[in-house]
Write an enzyme that holds these catalytic residues in place. Structure first.
Site, PDB file in Angstrom:
ATOM      1  N   CYS A  91       0.766  -1.170   0.008  1.00 33.21           N
ATOM      2  CA  CYS A  91       0.002   0.085   0.074  1.00 33.21           C
ATOM      3  C   CYS A  91       0.873   1.375  -0.037  1.00 33.21           C
ATOM      4  O   CYS A  91       1.932   1.205   0.744  1.00 33.21           O
ATOM      5  CB  CYS A  91      -1.141  -0.212   1.210  1.00 33.21           C
ATOM      6  SG  CYS A  91      -2.087   1.507   1.166  1.00 33.21           S
ATOM      7  N   HIS A 109     -10.026   1.490   1.572  1.00 34.58           N
ATOM      8  CA  HIS A 109      -9.697   2.665   2.093  1.00 34.58           C
ATOM      9  C   HIS A 109     -10.988   3.514   2.335  1.00 34.58           C
ATOM     10  O   HIS A 109     -10.891   4.517   3.080  1.00 34.58           O
ATOM     11  CB  HIS A 109      -8.578   3.311   0.867  1.00 34.58           C
ATOM     12  CG  HIS A 109      -7.231   2.984   0.987  1.00 34.58           C
ATOM     13  ND1 HIS A 109      -6.682   3.372   2.327  1.00 34.58           N
ATOM     14  CD2 HIS A 109      -6.566   2.008   0.139  1.00 34.58           C
ATOM     15  CE1 HIS A 109      -5.161   2.757   1.876  1.00 34.58           C
ATOM     16  NE2 HIS A 109      -5.231   2.035   0.735  1.00 34.58           N
ATOM     17  N   HIS A 159      -9.083  -3.410  -2.613  1.00 34.11           N
ATOM     18  CA  HIS A 159      -7.856  -2.872  -1.680  1.00 34.11           C
ATOM     19  C   HIS A 159      -8.390  -1.123  -1.525  1.00 34.11           C
ATOM     20  O   HIS A 159      -8.455  -0.885  -0.678  1.00 34.11           O
ATOM     21  CB  HIS A 159      -6.753  -3.026  -2.375  1.00 34.11           C
ATOM     22  CG  HIS A 159      -5.651  -2.183  -1.540  1.00 34.11           C
ATOM     23  ND1 HIS A 159      -4.721  -3.048  -0.618  1.00 34.11           N
ATOM     24  CD2 HIS A 159      -5.132  -1.085  -1.510  1.00 34.11           C
ATOM     25  CE1 HIS A 159      -3.922  -1.968  -0.017  1.00 34.11           C
ATOM     26  NE2 HIS A 159      -4.158  -0.980  -0.877  1.00 34.11           N
ATOM     27  N   GLU A 160      -8.769  -0.724  -2.736  1.00 31.80           N
ATOM     28  CA  GLU A 160      -9.000   0.651  -2.684  1.00 31.80           C
ATOM     29  C   GLU A 160     -10.373   0.938  -2.179  1.00 31.80           C
ATOM     30  O   GLU A 160     -10.565   2.017  -1.456  1.00 31.80           O
ATOM     31  CB  GLU A 160      -8.935   1.299  -4.144  1.00 31.80           C
ATOM     32  CG  GLU A 160      -7.606   1.391  -5.088  1.00 31.80           C
ATOM     33  CD  GLU A 160      -6.502   1.692  -3.985  1.00 31.80           C
ATOM     34  OE1 GLU A 160      -6.747   2.879  -3.245  1.00 31.80           O
ATOM     35  OE2 GLU A 160      -5.295   1.289  -4.133  1.00 31.80           O
TER      36      GLU A 160
END
Length: 160
Positions: A81, A127, A123-124
């Site tokens: 990351c 966030h 993954h994004e």
């Protein structure tokens, strides 16, 4: 970290935000395959994803994305990351997802995404929920996954 809030897809600063995020994710010292607005200090529901599943592998902006479906088949792979430089760990991610979002041109999209591009999306998206991948690693330690097939990196989440 806290969850991001929606952004107006017609905001006049969206193209500026896109340029800023693209410059950051393409920084030669810390190149990435995706970046979310919270990583550049803006707590809004928007991220860029490198579309490895498309010709030319363009970066696409996803405004107010929602993952509406996750496959039970997962892949186990290494993630890093931009927010945690020099670190990585193994994470289970769904191999196929369904995602709805608005693109940079204001067009509503509803897509099925597979493979590594699906991993980047997840993954994004984390966030935007206020989650970093080490939290997924910790959460997954109490879950069990069984192989989907022999001799590969695909697994099923064992719901028993």
């Amino acid at each position: 970290l806290k969850p991001s809030i929606p952004i107006n897809p017609k905001d006049k600063n969206i193209s500026l935000l896109y340029k800023r995020m693209l410059e950051t994710v393409n920084d030669p010292n810390h190149k990435g395959v995706g970046i979310a607005a919270p990583q550049i200090g803006l707590n809004r529901k928007v991220f860029l994803v490198k579309r490895l599943d498309k010709v030319g592998e363009p970066f696409e902006m996803c405004i107010n994305p929602t993952i509406t479906w996750y496959s039970d088949v997962t892949r186990y792979g290494k993630e890093g990351c931009l927010s945690i430089p020099g670190k990585s760990d193994m994470v289970y991610r769904s191999l196929i997802i369904r995602v709805a979002y608005t693109d940079l041109d204001g067009v509503q999209k509803d897509e099925t995404i597979e493979g590594y591009t699906a991993v980047i999306f997840q993954h994004e998206y984390d966030h935007l929920l206020g989650i970093l991948y080490p939290e997924q690693v910790i959460k997954q330690k109490v879950q069990t996954f069984k192989p989907a097939l022999e001799k590969n990196e695909l697994y099923y989440l064992n719901s028993n």
